[in-house]
Scaffold this motif. Sequence first.
Motif, PDB file in Angstrom:
ATOM      1  N   PRO A   1       0.881  -1.103  -0.003  1.00 24.86           N
ATOM      2  CA  PRO A   1       0.003   0.034   0.246  1.00 24.86           C
ATOM      3  C   PRO A   1       0.628   1.259   0.175  1.00 24.86           C
ATOM      4  N   LYS A   2       0.181   2.261  -0.300  1.00 21.04           N
ATOM      5  CA  LYS A   2       0.928   3.646  -0.332  1.00 21.04           C
ATOM      6  C   LYS A   2       0.846   4.069   1.194  1.00 21.04           C
ATOM      7  N   LYS A   3       2.221   4.308   1.527  1.00 23.75           N
ATOM      8  CA  LYS A   3       2.248   4.713   3.297  1.00 23.75           C
ATOM      9  C   LYS A   3       2.628   6.331   2.925  1.00 23.75           C
ATOM     10  N   ILE A   4       1.966   7.020   3.855  1.00 19.54           N
ATOM     11  CA  ILE A   4       2.088   8.589   4.065  1.00 19.54           C
ATOM     12  C   ILE A   4       2.318   8.832   5.774  1.00 19.54           C
ATOM     13  N   VAL A   5       3.422   9.465   6.125  1.00 16.04           N
ATOM     14  CA  VAL A   5       3.487   9.856   7.544  1.00 16.04           C
ATOM     15  C   VAL A   5       3.444  11.403   7.603  1.00 16.04           C
ATOM     16  N   LEU A   6       2.472  11.823   8.369  1.00 13.39           N
ATOM     17  CA  LEU A   6       2.279  13.112   8.444  1.00 13.39           C
ATOM     18  C   LEU A   6       3.083  13.718   9.459  1.00 13.39           C
ATOM     19  N   ASP A   7       3.205  15.298   9.735  1.00 14.85           N
ATOM     20  CA  ASP A   7       4.303  15.833  10.116  1.00 14.85           C
ATOM     21  C   ASP A   7       3.863  15.571  11.780  1.00 14.85           C
ATOM     22  N   ASN A   8       2.733  15.243  12.101  1.00 17.27           N
ATOM     23  CA  ASN A   8       2.353  14.897  13.631  1.00 17.27           C
ATOM     24  C   ASN A   8       2.652  13.383  13.990  1.00 17.27           C
ATOM     25  N   GLY A   9       3.260  12.685  12.975  1.00 18.72           N
ATOM     26  CA  GLY A   9       3.409  11.341  13.246  1.00 18.72           C
ATOM     27  C   GLY A   9       2.363  10.248  12.798  1.00 18.72           C
ATOM     28  N   LEU A  10       1.025  10.930  12.738  1.00 16.77           N
ATOM     29  CA  LEU A  10       0.244  10.047  12.086  1.00 16.77           C
ATOM     30  C   LEU A  10       0.545   9.017  10.906  1.00 16.77           C
ATOM     31  N   THR A  11       0.257   7.801  10.602  1.00 16.28           N
ATOM     32  CA  THR A  11       0.599   7.029   9.566  1.00 16.28           C
ATOM     33  C   THR A  11      -0.747   6.578   8.798  1.00 16.28           C
ATOM     34  N   ILE A  12      -0.532   6.847   7.503  1.00 17.94           N
ATOM     35  CA  ILE A  12      -1.669   6.657   6.616  1.00 17.94           C
ATOM     36  C   ILE A  12      -1.234   5.602   5.705  1.00 17.94           C
ATOM     37  N   PHE A  13      -2.091   4.361   5.432  1.00 17.47           N
ATOM     38  CA  PHE A  13      -1.797   3.508   4.500  1.00 17.47           C
ATOM     39  C   PHE A  13      -3.023   3.638   3.369  1.00 17.47           C
ATOM     40  N   LEU A  14      -2.773   3.665   2.007  1.00 15.25           N
ATOM     41  CA  LEU A  14      -3.889   3.467   1.187  1.00 15.25           C
ATOM     42  C   LEU A  14      -3.658   2.482   0.037  1.00 15.25           C
ATOM     43  N   GLN A  15      -4.648   1.645   0.063  1.00 13.93           N
ATOM     44  CA  GLN A  15      -4.647   0.243  -0.950  1.00 13.93           C
ATOM     45  C   GLN A  15      -5.798   0.362  -1.909  1.00 13.93           C
TER      46      GLN A  15
ATOM     47  N   ASP B   1      -9.185  10.427  25.704  1.00 13.98           N
ATOM     48  CA  ASP B   1      -8.335  11.663  25.494  1.00 13.98           C
ATOM     49  C   ASP B   1      -6.691  11.099  25.756  1.00 13.98           C
ATOM     50  N   ARG B   2      -6.338  10.281  26.421  1.00 15.12           N
ATOM     51  CA  ARG B   2      -5.307   9.728  26.712  1.00 15.12           C
ATOM     52  C   ARG B   2      -4.650   8.949  25.429  1.00 15.12           C
ATOM     53  N   THR B   3      -5.341   8.308  24.734  1.00 14.15           N
ATOM     54  CA  THR B   3      -4.717   7.418  23.463  1.00 14.15           C
ATOM     55  C   THR B   3      -4.781   8.179  22.238  1.00 14.15           C
ATOM     56  N   LEU B   4      -6.031   9.153  22.318  1.00 11.60           N
ATOM     57  CA  LEU B   4      -6.184   9.856  21.137  1.00 11.60           C
ATOM     58  C   LEU B   4      -5.059  10.761  20.733  1.00 11.60           C
ATOM     59  N   ALA B   5      -4.007  10.271  20.325  1.00 16.77           N
ATOM     60  CA  ALA B   5      -2.682  11.097  19.917  1.00 16.77           C
ATOM     61  C   ALA B   5      -2.355  10.588  18.356  1.00 16.77           C
ATOM     62  N   ALA B   6      -1.979  11.563  17.699  1.00 15.49           N
ATOM     63  CA  ALA B   6      -1.515  11.263  16.386  1.00 15.49           C
ATOM     64  C   ALA B   6      -0.501  10.353  16.095  1.00 15.49           C
ATOM     65  N   GLY B   7       0.517  10.451  17.148  1.00 19.11           N
ATOM     66  CA  GLY B   7       1.871   9.636  16.971  1.00 19.11           C
ATOM     67  C   GLY B   7       1.425   8.218  17.104  1.00 19.11           C
ATOM     68  N   GLY B   8       0.455   7.780  17.908  1.00 19.00           N
ATOM     69  CA  GLY B   8       0.124   6.531  18.108  1.00 19.00           C
ATOM     70  C   GLY B   8      -1.197   5.854  17.393  1.00 19.00           C
TER      71      GLY B   8
ATOM     72  N   PHE C   1      -6.862  14.822   9.563  1.00 19.96           N
ATOM     73  CA  PHE C   1      -5.868  14.298  10.740  1.00 19.96           C
ATOM     74  C   PHE C   1      -4.768  15.252  10.970  1.00 19.96           C
ATOM     75  N   SER C   2      -4.446  16.059  10.206  1.00 18.43           N
ATOM     76  CA  SER C   2      -3.143  16.903  10.262  1.00 18.43           C
ATOM     77  C   SER C   2      -3.088  17.528  11.069  1.00 18.43           C
ATOM     78  N   THR C   3      -4.254  18.048  11.799  1.00 18.54           N
ATOM     79  CA  THR C   3      -4.270  19.103  12.972  1.00 18.54           C
ATOM     80  C   THR C   3      -4.058  18.540  14.343  1.00 18.54           C
ATOM     81  N   LEU C   4      -4.375  17.113  14.422  1.00 15.93           N
ATOM     82  CA  LEU C   4      -4.309  16.367  15.579  1.00 15.93           C
ATOM     83  C   LEU C   4      -2.950  16.576  16.351  1.00 15.93           C
ATOM     84  N   PRO C   5      -2.967  16.757  17.618  1.00 21.19           N
ATOM     85  CA  PRO C   5      -1.586  16.892  18.351  1.00 21.19           C
ATOM     86  C   PRO C   5      -1.085  15.678  18.224  1.00 21.19           C
ATOM     87  N   ARG C   6       0.453  15.368  18.199  1.00 20.95           N
ATOM     88  CA  ARG C   6       1.367  14.212  18.314  1.00 20.95           C
ATOM     89  C   ARG C   6       0.875  13.557  19.571  1.00 20.95           C
TER      90      ARG C   6
END
Length: 491
Positions: free
Chosen positions: A52-66, A226-233, A255-260
């Motif tokens: 799949p296509k992999k994208i990592v946003l600046d806040n650490g969130l990873t996106i896969f597109l297939q 609130d604890r787990t909803l972090a872009a980096g995870g 998703f780009s505006t979510l905090p890390r």
Amino acid sequence: MKNQILFTTLFALAAVAGAQVPAPRPVPATAAVQPWKKIPIPPLHDFKPEQPKKIVLDNGLTIFLQEDHELPFIDGTILIKGGSRDEPADKVGLVSLYGQTWRTSGTAAVAGDVLDERLAMKAATIETGGGLATTSLRWSSLKEDYDTVSASAFDLLLHPAFKADKLALAKRQLEAGIARRNDDAAGIASRAAVQLAYGKQGPYGRQAEFATVEAVTVADLSAWHDRTLAAGGMIVALEGDFDSAAMEAKLRSVFSTLPRGEALPAVPNLFPPPHPGVYFVDKSDVDQSNVILVGLGTERSNPDYYALSVMNEIFSGGFGSRVFQTVRTKLGLAYSVGGSYGASYDHDGLFEVQAATKSASTVAATRAMIDEIGKLKSVPPTATELKNAKDDVLNSFIFHYDSKDKTLAEQLTLALYGYPADFLEKYKTGIEKVTAEDVTRVANKYIDASKLAIVIVGNAQEMGGPPSALGPVTNLDITIPPPPAPPAKKK
């Protein structure tokens, strides 16, 4: 009269036909040959799954597109780091309750019951859940309904409304399972084996009780979210009939505006091996025994993972395995028998050998399993055993990843645990390189029957011999602690 004539005529015809049937001829010797064994089996092709296509946003969130344009559907998955192994020890069951209440409560704008109706009209789904290492949100819809359904999914992700009545319902369902957990002997044995290997109070061995479930509040669910909803995870993946460039733009806007956020603390991965001995549960309402020999396995990152996989297949991989052929087929000591040398992604798996046997055969079946474990170290695999095991492992492996959605799901898992993207491609080569010497080497390095714990759940009055014949016995207490008393009403 007509019926009688018809019956007589048919009877006569049958007799004549029978008289004309020639006597059976002897089967020629060549018929005993099994011609299908002469069919050439070509070697497996190189395993090159479509990545799949992999994208990592600046806040650490990873996106896969297939992309998959075969059918007009789009399926989405969001994995969030943090699961039941991370929940507080005094609130075991929190993640399970969270996973259910999250979806049934709905969002601040749309109640869960209303969301059910809207999705049903579109033959779409949105589901949430909680697991050992992650929580998840998944949705599925027709391509034409993607924008509407995904908007509801993202609303549920970002603006959940945890409700007390839905939490109460989830508690009743979880507590009903707690109340019935001792009904199933196999379930008792499995839980005991896990607790012996990982520790009864450890993050992998503890279990929900009435008190820990009742301790969970709506505020706990909100705090967990609130604890787990972090872009980096977080990992977001989509598979289906879409254009990747357009889909990437849509997901970035969400998703780009979510905090890390901060990473969850690491879960300890140091487990002392289980103390050897027999751990017995006397269950007088059964007429057979469930036996599990348990120890620690390994991690998939172990360089010996490939050799251990082949060893596992030779020992307990199926009907042709050593333990099955000996304990069940030759000795007739078990209804079912099998096992696995487990390998988890970020902690040691379990080495388990299990059997279900009639009560009178409990001791004999257990001894036979122990003997077969010992032979792994002293009896090298034959050329046929090695070839069949490697073929079985590879053929099974290929079919696990024979579609785009299966490959995508595994890429999510690899990314979650920090494995390289080409881990699957290396697996085939790693298995093919395993030799008979490798199998014997890892068996001697990792297997020691004397260090395994023996769990037996059965009827002591019907056993052919006492469990103490296998070693020192510890009687396990499986009593279910009662629910906490309700708070006293204020006068």
